[in-house]
Design a protein around this motif. Structure first.
Motif, PDB file in Angstrom:
ATOM      1  N   CYS A  18      -0.011   6.319  -1.626  1.00 17.14           N
ATOM      2  CA  CYS A  18       1.083   5.342  -1.517  1.00 17.14           C
ATOM      3  C   CYS A  18       2.254   5.872  -0.691  1.00 17.14           C
ATOM      4  N   ARG A  66      -1.651   5.899  -7.723  1.00 19.10           N
ATOM      5  CA  ARG A  66      -2.242   5.913  -6.385  1.00 19.10           C
ATOM      6  C   ARG A  66      -2.086   7.273  -5.710  1.00 19.10           C
ATOM      7  N   GLU A 108       0.811  -1.221   0.000  1.00 19.74           N
ATOM      8  CA  GLU A 108       0.000   0.000   0.000  1.00 19.74           C
ATOM      9  C   GLU A 108       0.841   1.265   0.000  1.00 19.74           C
ATOM     10  N   GLU A 109       1.962   1.239   0.704  1.00 20.29           N
ATOM     11  CA  GLU A 109       2.772   2.445   0.861  1.00 20.29           C
ATOM     12  C   GLU A 109       4.240   2.159   0.518  1.00 20.29           C
TER      13      GLU A 109
END
Length: 146
Positions: free
Chosen positions: A106, A102, A70-71
């Motif tokens: 992100c 994103r 996600e990040e």
């Protein structure tokens, strides 16, 4: 010299970016970051005279961010009690948004000592002359699909 490659990306840095595999990480460190002590087990590259935003922009032109997390971009959190403003983080989010669909979603934050732990395990650390405080960025490499 090469066409289409940002000039700030030295031959040594291009080699490192190319060597890195999926999920490897690289730190772009501000001028206060202990790059040499954190990078004892990896590679430390010096880009003195440059700031983090210009290096981040150049790297993201050739470097895919990991789409499986996600990040894939992590910033060092401000230590509770530090009276520090971090406007440079907005600059980072704008740059990341240009290169990853994103956008700023992100980009995440990591507690200072956890950031140091991740930096010690990074494939490489880029030491810069960035003067902004808490201006360190950790990038996780993704897969080239083109």
């Amino acid at each position: 010299m090469l066409k289409g490659i940002p000039q700030i990306l030295s031959p040594e840095l291009l080699k490192v970016l190319c060597e890195m595999g999926h999920s490897d990480t690289i730190v772009i460190a501000d001028g206060n970051f202990p790059a040499e002590s954190m990078g004892k087990n990896g590679k430390v590259l010096r880009l003195d005279g440059h700031g983090v935003p210009e290096i981040l922009e150049a790297i993201l032109k050739v470097f895919p961010l990991d789409s499986y997390v996600e990040e894939p971009v992590s910033l060092m959190e401000v230590v509770p009690g530090d009276k520090v403003e971090t406007p440079i983080w907005n600059t980072y989010k704008e740059i990341v948004s240009k290169y990853d669909g994103r956008g700023e979603k992100c980009v995440g934050n990591i507690e200072r000592f956890k950031f140091y732990d991740k930096a010690k395990e990074a494939y490489a650390i880029i030491a810069t002359s960035e003067k902004a405080l808490y201006a360190n960025v950790l990038l996780q490499k993704g897969v080239v699909v083109e």
